[in-house]
Write a protein that holds these residues in place. Sequence first.
Motif, PDB file in Angstrom:
ATOM      1  N   LEU A   1       0.846  -1.187   0.000  1.00  0.00           N
ATOM      2  CA  LEU A   1       0.000   0.000   0.000  1.00  0.00           C
ATOM      3  C   LEU A   1       0.887   1.245   0.000  1.00  0.00           C
ATOM      4  O   LEU A   1       1.807   1.349   0.818  1.00  0.00           O
ATOM      5  N   VAL A   2       0.591   2.170  -0.898  1.00  0.00           N
ATOM      6  CA  VAL A   2       1.392   3.382  -0.995  1.00  0.00           C
ATOM      7  C   VAL A   2       0.469   4.555  -1.315  1.00  0.00           C
ATOM      8  O   VAL A   2      -0.573   4.373  -1.955  1.00  0.00           O
ATOM      9  N   GLN A   3       0.851   5.743  -0.876  1.00  0.00           N
ATOM     10  CA  GLN A   3       0.054   6.931  -1.149  1.00  0.00           C
ATOM     11  C   GLN A   3       0.295   7.424  -2.578  1.00  0.00           C
ATOM     12  O   GLN A   3       1.360   7.165  -3.160  1.00  0.00           O
ATOM     13  N   PRO A   4      -0.664   8.141  -3.139  1.00  0.00           N
ATOM     14  CA  PRO A   4      -0.440   8.725  -4.472  1.00  0.00           C
ATOM     15  C   PRO A   4       0.828   9.574  -4.483  1.00  0.00           C
ATOM     16  O   PRO A   4       1.109  10.312  -3.539  1.00  0.00           O
ATOM     17  N   GLY A   5       1.590   9.421  -5.560  1.00  0.00           N
ATOM     18  CA  GLY A   5       2.868  10.098  -5.658  1.00  0.00           C
ATOM     19  C   GLY A   5       4.027   9.310  -5.102  1.00  0.00           C
ATOM     20  O   GLY A   5       5.190   9.697  -5.270  1.00  0.00           O
ATOM     21  N   GLY A   6       3.730   8.195  -4.448  1.00  0.00           N
ATOM     22  CA  GLY A   6       4.771   7.385  -3.832  1.00  0.00           C
ATOM     23  C   GLY A   6       5.465   6.445  -4.804  1.00  0.00           C
ATOM     24  O   GLY A   6       5.198   6.459  -6.013  1.00  0.00           O
ATOM     25  N   THR A   7       6.361   5.628  -4.253  1.00  0.00           N
ATOM     26  CA  THR A   7       7.141   4.701  -5.064  1.00  0.00           C
ATOM     27  C   THR A   7       7.078   3.293  -4.486  1.00  0.00           C
ATOM     28  O   THR A   7       6.895   3.105  -3.276  1.00  0.00           O
ATOM     29  N   LEU A   8       7.236   2.322  -5.364  1.00  0.00           N
ATOM     30  CA  LEU A   8       7.384   0.924  -4.987  1.00  0.00           C
ATOM     31  C   LEU A   8       8.332   0.273  -5.974  1.00  0.00           C
ATOM     32  O   LEU A   8       8.428   0.705  -7.129  1.00  0.00           O
ATOM     33  N   ARG A   9       8.994  -0.769  -5.520  1.00  0.00           N
ATOM     34  CA  ARG A   9       9.858  -1.548  -6.399  1.00  0.00           C
ATOM     35  C   ARG A   9       9.463  -3.003  -6.310  1.00  0.00           C
ATOM     36  O   ARG A   9       9.513  -3.597  -5.230  1.00  0.00           O
ATOM     37  N   LEU A  10       9.057  -3.562  -7.422  1.00  0.00           N
ATOM     38  CA  LEU A  10       8.703  -4.972  -7.499  1.00  0.00           C
ATOM     39  C   LEU A  10       9.886  -5.780  -8.007  1.00  0.00           C
ATOM     40  O   LEU A  10      10.669  -5.305  -8.816  1.00  0.00           O
ATOM     41  N   SER A  11       9.959  -7.013  -7.527  1.00  0.00           N
ATOM     42  CA  SER A  11      10.980  -7.949  -7.991  1.00  0.00           C
ATOM     43  C   SER A  11      10.310  -9.225  -8.460  1.00  0.00           C
ATOM     44  O   SER A  11       9.255  -9.614  -7.949  1.00  0.00           O
ATOM     45  N   CYS A  12      10.950  -9.873  -9.409  1.00  0.00           N
ATOM     46  CA  CYS A  12      10.438 -11.144  -9.932  1.00  0.00           C
ATOM     47  C   CYS A  12      11.635 -12.034 -10.217  1.00  0.00           C
ATOM     48  O   CYS A  12      12.522 -11.653 -10.995  1.00  0.00           O
ATOM     49  N   ALA A  13      11.657 -13.201  -9.589  1.00  0.00           N
ATOM     50  CA  ALA A  13      12.782 -14.111  -9.755  1.00  0.00           C
ATOM     51  C   ALA A  13      12.315 -15.443 -10.310  1.00  0.00           C
ATOM     52  O   ALA A  13      11.330 -16.015  -9.821  1.00  0.00           O
ATOM     53  N   ALA A  14      13.029 -15.919 -11.304  1.00  0.00           N
ATOM     54  CA  ALA A  14      12.771 -17.250 -11.864  1.00  0.00           C
ATOM     55  C   ALA A  14      13.761 -18.230 -11.259  1.00  0.00           C
ATOM     56  O   ALA A  14      14.947 -17.920 -11.122  1.00  0.00           O
TER      57      ALA A  14
END
Length: 120
Positions: free
Chosen positions: A11-24
């Motif tokens: 959950l993040v506020q508008p204007g915020g940042t997130l970083r997703l990761s995906c590993a095989a």
Amino acid sequence: QVQIVESGGGLVQPGGTLRLSCAASGNIFGTYAMAWYRQGTGEQQRELVARAIRDGSASYADSVRGRFTTSRDNAKNTVYLQMNSLKPEDTAVYFCFADVAVVGGTLGIWGRGTQVTVSS
């Protein structure tokens, strides 16, 4: 067995940042194209958000270009999605899809998804 695991949603506020990761992982020799899709609540189809091929070149949906950046670490069979300036309309389950090299050829694999919610 081959699997794709996403992480980094939240959950993040508008204007915020997130970083997703995906590993095989599993019995693979490497990865070819790796892509991020998203599916909003009530939507029947998944939208292609970003796609990165092995040489690092990437393409983006118009809705995220300039805000999202995808990158990959081929040694770790991992792809990332840096999401900046998030908007409520970015709220969705984000899925990773990877073309992986396996014995006998190539296999397309989906992850189970990670929820991203943008709300104040």
